[in-house]
Design a protein around this motif. Structure first.
Motif, PDB file in Angstrom:
ATOM      1  N   ARG A 182       0.833  -1.202   0.000  1.00  0.00           N
ATOM      2  CA  ARG A 182       0.000   0.000   0.000  1.00  0.00           C
ATOM      3  C   ARG A 182       0.867   1.252   0.000  1.00  0.00           C
ATOM      4  O   ARG A 182       0.557   2.244  -0.647  1.00  0.00           O
ATOM      5  CB  ARG A 182      -0.906   0.014   1.229  1.00  0.00           C
ATOM      6  CG  ARG A 182      -2.012  -0.999   1.168  1.00  0.00           C
ATOM      7  CD  ARG A 182      -2.965  -0.847   2.341  1.00  0.00           C
ATOM      8  NE  ARG A 182      -3.878  -1.969   2.422  1.00  0.00           N
ATOM      9  CZ  ARG A 182      -4.972  -2.092   1.696  1.00  0.00           C
ATOM     10  NH1 ARG A 182      -5.283  -1.145   0.823  1.00  0.00           N
ATOM     11  NH2 ARG A 182      -5.750  -3.145   1.809  1.00  0.00           N
ATOM     12  N   VAL A 225       3.882   1.394  -1.196  1.00  0.00           N
ATOM     13  CA  VAL A 225       4.583   1.476  -2.479  1.00  0.00           C
ATOM     14  C   VAL A 225       3.705   2.163  -3.516  1.00  0.00           C
ATOM     15  O   VAL A 225       4.152   3.009  -4.275  1.00  0.00           O
ATOM     16  CB  VAL A 225       5.006   0.071  -2.965  1.00  0.00           C
ATOM     17  CG1 VAL A 225       5.493   0.108  -4.410  1.00  0.00           C
ATOM     18  CG2 VAL A 225       6.105  -0.486  -2.065  1.00  0.00           C
ATOM     19  N   ILE A 226       2.426   1.797  -3.516  1.00  0.00           N
ATOM     20  CA  ILE A 226       1.502   2.404  -4.481  1.00  0.00           C
ATOM     21  C   ILE A 226       1.269   3.872  -4.164  1.00  0.00           C
ATOM     22  O   ILE A 226       1.211   4.722  -5.038  1.00  0.00           O
ATOM     23  CB  ILE A 226       0.137   1.681  -4.457  1.00  0.00           C
ATOM     24  CG1 ILE A 226       0.284   0.263  -4.947  1.00  0.00           C
ATOM     25  CG2 ILE A 226      -0.855   2.426  -5.331  1.00  0.00           C
ATOM     26  CD1 ILE A 226      -1.036  -0.448  -5.009  1.00  0.00           C
ATOM     27  N   GLN A 227       1.105   4.153  -2.895  1.00  0.00           N
ATOM     28  CA  GLN A 227       0.779   5.522  -2.494  1.00  0.00           C
ATOM     29  C   GLN A 227       1.582   5.877  -1.248  1.00  0.00           C
ATOM     30  O   GLN A 227       1.123   5.707  -0.124  1.00  0.00           O
ATOM     31  CB  GLN A 227      -0.719   5.600  -2.177  1.00  0.00           C
ATOM     32  CG  GLN A 227      -1.217   6.991  -1.966  1.00  0.00           C
ATOM     33  CD  GLN A 227      -2.679   6.994  -1.566  1.00  0.00           C
ATOM     34  OE1 GLN A 227      -3.321   5.949  -1.563  1.00  0.00           O
ATOM     35  NE2 GLN A 227      -3.199   8.142  -1.212  1.00  0.00           N
ATOM     36  N   PHE A 243       6.493   5.368   4.287  1.00  0.00           N
ATOM     37  CA  PHE A 243       7.304   4.913   3.149  1.00  0.00           C
ATOM     38  C   PHE A 243       8.784   5.215   3.363  1.00  0.00           C
ATOM     39  O   PHE A 243       9.644   4.374   3.085  1.00  0.00           O
ATOM     40  CB  PHE A 243       6.795   5.592   1.879  1.00  0.00           C
ATOM     41  CG  PHE A 243       7.518   5.197   0.628  1.00  0.00           C
ATOM     42  CD1 PHE A 243       7.300   3.970   0.038  1.00  0.00           C
ATOM     43  CD2 PHE A 243       8.417   6.069   0.038  1.00  0.00           C
ATOM     44  CE1 PHE A 243       7.964   3.617  -1.124  1.00  0.00           C
ATOM     45  CE2 PHE A 243       9.086   5.724  -1.133  1.00  0.00           C
ATOM     46  CZ  PHE A 243       8.855   4.489  -1.712  1.00  0.00           C
ATOM     47  N   GLU A 244       9.071   6.407   3.876  1.00  0.00           N
ATOM     48  CA  GLU A 244      10.454   6.800   4.164  1.00  0.00           C
ATOM     49  C   GLU A 244      11.091   5.775   5.089  1.00  0.00           C
ATOM     50  O   GLU A 244      12.211   5.315   4.887  1.00  0.00           O
ATOM     51  CB  GLU A 244      10.501   8.162   4.873  1.00  0.00           C
ATOM     52  CG  GLU A 244       9.579   9.208   4.314  1.00  0.00           C
ATOM     53  CD  GLU A 244      10.175   9.864   3.092  1.00  0.00           C
ATOM     54  OE1 GLU A 244      11.399  10.056   3.048  1.00  0.00           O
ATOM     55  OE2 GLU A 244       9.398  10.167   2.156  1.00  0.00           O
ATOM     56  N   MET A 269      11.681   2.442   3.382  1.00  0.00           N
ATOM     57  CA  MET A 269      12.780   2.557   2.426  1.00  0.00           C
ATOM     58  C   MET A 269      14.125   2.665   3.130  1.00  0.00           C
ATOM     59  O   MET A 269      15.037   1.888   2.871  1.00  0.00           O
ATOM     60  CB  MET A 269      12.574   3.812   1.564  1.00  0.00           C
ATOM     61  CG  MET A 269      11.681   3.577   0.393  1.00  0.00           C
ATOM     62  SD  MET A 269      12.533   2.444  -0.740  1.00  0.00           S
ATOM     63  CE  MET A 269      11.177   1.576  -1.417  1.00  0.00           C
ATOM     64  N   MET A 291      14.359  -1.405   3.006  1.00  0.00           N
ATOM     65  CA  MET A 291      14.566  -1.710   1.592  1.00  0.00           C
ATOM     66  C   MET A 291      15.965  -1.352   1.093  1.00  0.00           C
ATOM     67  O   MET A 291      16.606  -2.151   0.422  1.00  0.00           O
ATOM     68  CB  MET A 291      13.507  -0.996   0.748  1.00  0.00           C
ATOM     69  CG  MET A 291      12.108  -1.562   0.909  1.00  0.00           C
ATOM     70  SD  MET A 291      11.987  -3.309   0.428  1.00  0.00           S
ATOM     71  CE  MET A 291      11.776  -3.143  -1.347  1.00  0.00           C
ATOM     72  N   LYS A 292      16.415  -0.158   1.418  1.00  0.00           N
ATOM     73  CA  LYS A 292      17.748   0.247   0.931  1.00  0.00           C
ATOM     74  C   LYS A 292      18.849  -0.676   1.435  1.00  0.00           C
ATOM     75  O   LYS A 292      19.606  -1.230   0.627  1.00  0.00           O
ATOM     76  CB  LYS A 292      18.028   1.704   1.319  1.00  0.00           C
ATOM     77  CG  LYS A 292      17.512   2.713   0.304  1.00  0.00           C
ATOM     78  CD  LYS A 292      18.013   4.106   0.668  1.00  0.00           C
ATOM     79  CE  LYS A 292      17.157   5.184   0.047  1.00  0.00           C
ATOM     80  NZ  LYS A 292      17.449   6.518   0.618  1.00  0.00           N
TER      81      LYS A 292
END
Lengths: 215, 215
Positions: free
Chosen positions: A116, A118-120, A125-126, A129, A133-134
């Motif tokens: 969710r 990723v889409i928006q 998200f920060e 990521m 993820m990073k």
DNA sequence: GTCTATAGCAGGATAGAC
DNA sequence: GTCTATCCTGCTATAGAC
């Protein structure tokens, strides 16, 4: 640690995560969450200030922790290997997501919640990521770099790593699509087949020949 | 066909699609939609009965139509080829999604809207699956089947087709992730690089050797 | 820390004038 | 077909008793 079941604050985080993952932030009301957690309507505001903050706290205290558990699981699986080849690594990744140490529902929620974002993307998200993820994709890249042609640049490495992860994620959060297209249920047998497919497709995709020599 | 700009019903569908794609169904109010469409609050109920029905109508009259345009675009690109090889096919697909015939925003919206249904299927999911994804993946499978080992079964064929599509979709809807990880903007140059990567990764993933011999 | 009660507002939907 | 006015439900958030 039985606080998980007794402490209302903990119960709120658990129920909130489940509901946010399944229905999305806006579709879930604080009434729903507090009712599911068996506590009072005012509890969210008392413990977290507001609904938005509860959402972010879910990521901070639940999602990130679970991401670490998944990563640890990957390393555990790889611990006894003398050489960690890309197929073994990818298999460990895929297994962690499709079987993993937590319950089926938890695993699905984890990916849904992230997808969710990723889409928006929102504030969470920060967090996802920067903290997961990073570093995760960085480590994944370094692990496969020795097997790629010398001089493969960082960007190409990251595109490869992203491609591997995206496939693993898609076969998780896109379950309904996969079921419809293949006509199969997500049982143990099918999941093992999926893992074999993911390992084969991505290993050869990296240009490494058809390598399915993982455990 | 200037009805698109004058007819309130058409404007409602356009604005609703944009808002639903960007923010999700529950985050968008009918007040927001009618305001964006420059018409009255009661218009949605008059023309569509209710908000939910407007959402479904968006899929029926806008999303499906656009999916057809994208497919046509693929076939156009392939029209002049004597032989349609997997790399040429995959390149045509990736180009249709990353460049395509419609505006950048429309293309992104299209994928976002679908991706929301993939994560959390509603009634529209059936529509997308039955009318677009199934036939699309079926056709894609048949096109690549001749290049795969003889006797490749239908399930494996579909897993391959799904993998190709999932990569193309991920590099679209997951833009923010891809930007963060690679540090690149989604400009023309980067998109072309992405397409080259997608074609290479999936073509070799299919076991067809590194084939980047498309136009 | 936990509850009840409620403020205060935004949501979807509708009735009825034009 | 389009508008205004309005209903009523449900929302988040808070005040204040316990």
């Amino acid at each position: 640690m039985a606080a998980r079941e007794t402490d209302p604050k903990e119960r709120l985080l658990d129920e909130a995560e489940a509901l946010f993952a399944e229905n999305g932030y806006h579709a879930v009301s604080v009434r729903e969450i507090t009712a599911a957690a068996g506590c009072n309507l005012a509890a969210i505001n008392y413990h977290f200030g507001n609904k938005r903050n509860l959402y972010l706290e879910v990521f901070r205290t639940r999602w990130l922790a679970r991401a670490r558990v998944i990563q640890e699981r990957v390393y555990e699986t790889l611990q006894n290997k003398k050489e960690i080849t890309p197929p073994a690594l990818i298999r460990a990744l895929a297994e962690a997501f499709l079987f993993g140490p937590m319950s089926e529902k938890d695993r699905l929620r984890h990916v849904q919640l992230m997808q969710r974002e990723v889409i928006q993307p929102t504030e969470a998200f920060e967090m996802v990521m920067d903290e997961v993820m990073k570093p995760f994709l960085g480590a994944l890249g370094e692990r496969i770099r020795p097997y790629l042609p010398a001089g493969t640049d960082q960007e190409r490495l990251m595109l490869n790593a992203l491609s591997i992860i995206s496939l693993i994620l898609y076969f998780n959060f896109g379950r309904e699509s996969v079921k419809r297209i293949t006509g199969r249920a997500y049982d143990q047998a099918f999941r093992e087949e999926l893992i074999r497919h993911i390992v084969r497709f991505t290993t050869t995709g990296l240009g490494l020949g058809a390598g399915e020599n993982a455990s």
